[in-house]
Design a protein around this motif. Sequence first.
Motif, PDB file in Angstrom:
ATOM      1  N   HIS A 298      24.289 -31.099  -7.556  1.00 17.11           N
ATOM      2  CA  HIS A 298      24.401 -32.114  -6.278  1.00 17.11           C
ATOM      3  C   HIS A 298      22.961 -32.709  -6.239  1.00 17.11           C
ATOM      4  O   HIS A 298      22.033 -31.929  -6.071  1.00 17.11           O
ATOM      5  N   TYR A 299      22.791 -33.758  -6.424  1.00 14.36           N
ATOM      6  CA  TYR A 299      21.459 -34.445  -6.268  1.00 14.36           C
ATOM      7  C   TYR A 299      21.550 -35.897  -5.405  1.00 14.36           C
ATOM      8  O   TYR A 299      22.421 -36.595  -5.167  1.00 14.36           O
ATOM      9  N   GLY A 300      20.378 -36.291  -4.786  1.00 13.66           N
ATOM     10  CA  GLY A 300      20.270 -37.652  -4.268  1.00 13.66           C
ATOM     11  C   GLY A 300      20.401 -37.485  -2.662  1.00 13.66           C
ATOM     12  O   GLY A 300      20.339 -38.519  -2.022  1.00 13.66           O
ATOM     13  N   ALA A 301      20.237 -36.125  -2.203  1.00 15.03           N
ATOM     14  CA  ALA A 301      20.284 -36.334  -0.611  1.00 15.03           C
ATOM     15  C   ALA A 301      19.035 -36.059  -0.020  1.00 15.03           C
ATOM     16  O   ALA A 301      18.165 -35.486  -0.404  1.00 15.03           O
ATOM     17  N   MET A 302      18.628 -37.110   0.866  1.00 20.74           N
ATOM     18  CA  MET A 302      17.311 -37.145   1.407  1.00 20.74           C
ATOM     19  C   MET A 302      17.674 -36.294   2.773  1.00 20.74           C
ATOM     20  O   MET A 302      18.391 -37.138   3.802  1.00 20.74           O
ATOM     21  N   ARG A 303      17.220 -35.122   3.150  1.00 20.49           N
ATOM     22  CA  ARG A 303      17.850 -34.306   4.118  1.00 20.49           C
ATOM     23  C   ARG A 303      16.550 -34.360   5.220  1.00 20.49           C
ATOM     24  O   ARG A 303      15.445 -34.475   5.208  1.00 20.49           O
ATOM     25  N   ASN A 304      17.307 -34.017   6.451  1.00 20.91           N
ATOM     26  CA  ASN A 304      16.571 -33.685   7.652  1.00 20.91           C
ATOM     27  C   ASN A 304      15.449 -34.932   8.180  1.00 20.91           C
ATOM     28  O   ASN A 304      14.454 -34.543   8.273  1.00 20.91           O
ATOM     29  N   ASN A 305      16.029 -36.009   8.335  1.00 16.88           N
ATOM     30  CA  ASN A 305      15.223 -37.303   8.332  1.00 16.88           C
ATOM     31  C   ASN A 305      14.812 -37.170   9.651  1.00 16.88           C
ATOM     32  O   ASN A 305      13.616 -37.985  10.038  1.00 16.88           O
ATOM     33  N   ASN A 306      15.350 -36.568  10.732  1.00 19.36           N
ATOM     34  CA  ASN A 306      15.129 -36.674  11.935  1.00 19.36           C
ATOM     35  C   ASN A 306      14.514 -35.557  12.320  1.00 19.36           C
ATOM     36  O   ASN A 306      15.037 -34.484  12.414  1.00 19.36           O
ATOM     37  N   THR A 307      12.934 -35.370  12.523  1.00 13.38           N
ATOM     38  CA  THR A 307      12.270 -34.114  12.600  1.00 13.38           C
ATOM     39  C   THR A 307      12.473 -33.623  13.991  1.00 13.38           C
ATOM     40  O   THR A 307      12.420 -32.448  14.241  1.00 13.38           O
ATOM     41  N   ARG A 308      12.581 -34.374  14.914  1.00 14.09           N
ATOM     42  CA  ARG A 308      12.745 -33.999  16.296  1.00 14.09           C
ATOM     43  C   ARG A 308      14.214 -33.225  16.364  1.00 14.09           C
ATOM     44  O   ARG A 308      14.084 -31.962  17.012  1.00 14.09           O
ATOM     45  N   MET A 309      15.069 -33.701  15.996  1.00 11.68           N
ATOM     46  CA  MET A 309      16.386 -32.920  16.018  1.00 11.68           C
ATOM     47  C   MET A 309      16.586 -32.031  14.937  1.00 11.68           C
ATOM     48  O   MET A 309      17.161 -31.030  15.312  1.00 11.68           O
TER      49      MET A 309
END
Length: 470
Positions: A298-309
């Motif tokens: 599984h590839y292509g996920a940009m994870r945890n974009n919202n640092t605060r959340m």
Amino acid sequence: MKFINDDFLLESDEACELFHVYAEKMPIIDYHCHLPPKEIAEDVRWDNITRPWLGGDHYKWRAMRSNGIEERFCTGDAGDYEKFFKFAETMPYLLRNPIYHWSHLELARYFDIDDVLLSADTAEEVWNRSIEKVRSPSFSARGLMSSSNVRVVCTTDDPCDSLEFHKKIAADTDFTVKVLPAWRPDKGIDLSSGPDAWNAWTDKLAAASDTEISSLGDFMQALRKRHDFFNSMGCRLSDYGLSAMKILSCTEAEAKVIFGKARSRNTLSPEEITKFKSFMLHFCGALDAETDWTWQLHYGAMRNNNTRMFRLLGPDTGFDSIGDWPSAEGLSRLLDGLDIENSLPRTIIYSLNPCANEVIGTMIGNFQCAPTPGKMQFGSGWWFNDQYDGMTRQIEALSQLGLLSRFVGMLTDSRSFLSYARHEYFRRILCNILGSDIKIGKIPNDMKLVGRMVQDICFNNARNYFKFGV
């Protein structure tokens, strides 16, 4: 007419026949999901619809946030009915979003509610009617799996896991659904989480494998021991979650140096992190081939974009998106490196970015070989592509560039026991596409021929490909 009716999404007589005669009653093999084995072992039950329907569902949380709903109604301390009501309030705004389809399918199939549309106006009625169903004897984790005609489920498990709940499930001969572990070693092969997190995991691996880990050789031997244990527990698939499909050449000597630096808690460069991951992916792929497993990429996920959340809620809470890194060169290097050594296992490749559909469709053709039909698989529409357009685009790309007839079909990739309706959703889309092709003469009007293809994609191909013995 009811929204969820017998011919939902079926736009021709041919599509209706394919679905109702050939697809509808086929069993389910859910070869990739995130169901908690503990809940299956304990045959968990719930007090109301909110727990199994909204708990852990980051798809619905994203939708609610988009509708301006406060976080406490998504992941916070609001009451179960309050959370349900806020989701019901959001539903009318979800028209053309797949959640609108999924949710009403689930209400129809698991709560016998197909005569009203969920909204703020109907929330109380739906809540009260669902309570009756939730309290019925058959509404439990195992009951839902059995009533959904599930034959096999593969969970997603860390190599350090004791698999104690899988043992309990397997020991219960009254439960006929086969629940198997799947190997997910991401925490061991990815150093990007930092030396402290990786060393903490490596220490867990040392304890689980009863191996002192001070060298790369020790680390690989410990992984092999756990791999053997998983194999003894019926594991037949592995899964690797990648962001960018970036693969760099890395010798064992280089990997030893990088391992030593990581074990000493030294900071690593991005190149070193990528090299180590590349080396370990090759090692793990070869292990999977030795044990005749299928590996999933599984590839292509940009994870945890919202640092605060992310700091507030942690991972997997609805703040991930599609990444747009190049993938063809890295994918070719990884597969070719294993193929050169005759160590390429059966492979399923999923990209979160649909722009890679044709890349995958052509790449898998480079490594197909006897004796396994469809050895290299283009995985079903995943995550953000798990919807009408995403499934259609995956089916079209595979059809034009490979053999749709050899496709191993759908999975839930879900933490919910109510997600088996996604198999129905996929089957309706598949039958609609093929039915439309028959109607306009793109494929022969031979229902036995096309019907057999439908049944293979729904169940038979997965049964034969994974060798589950069902």
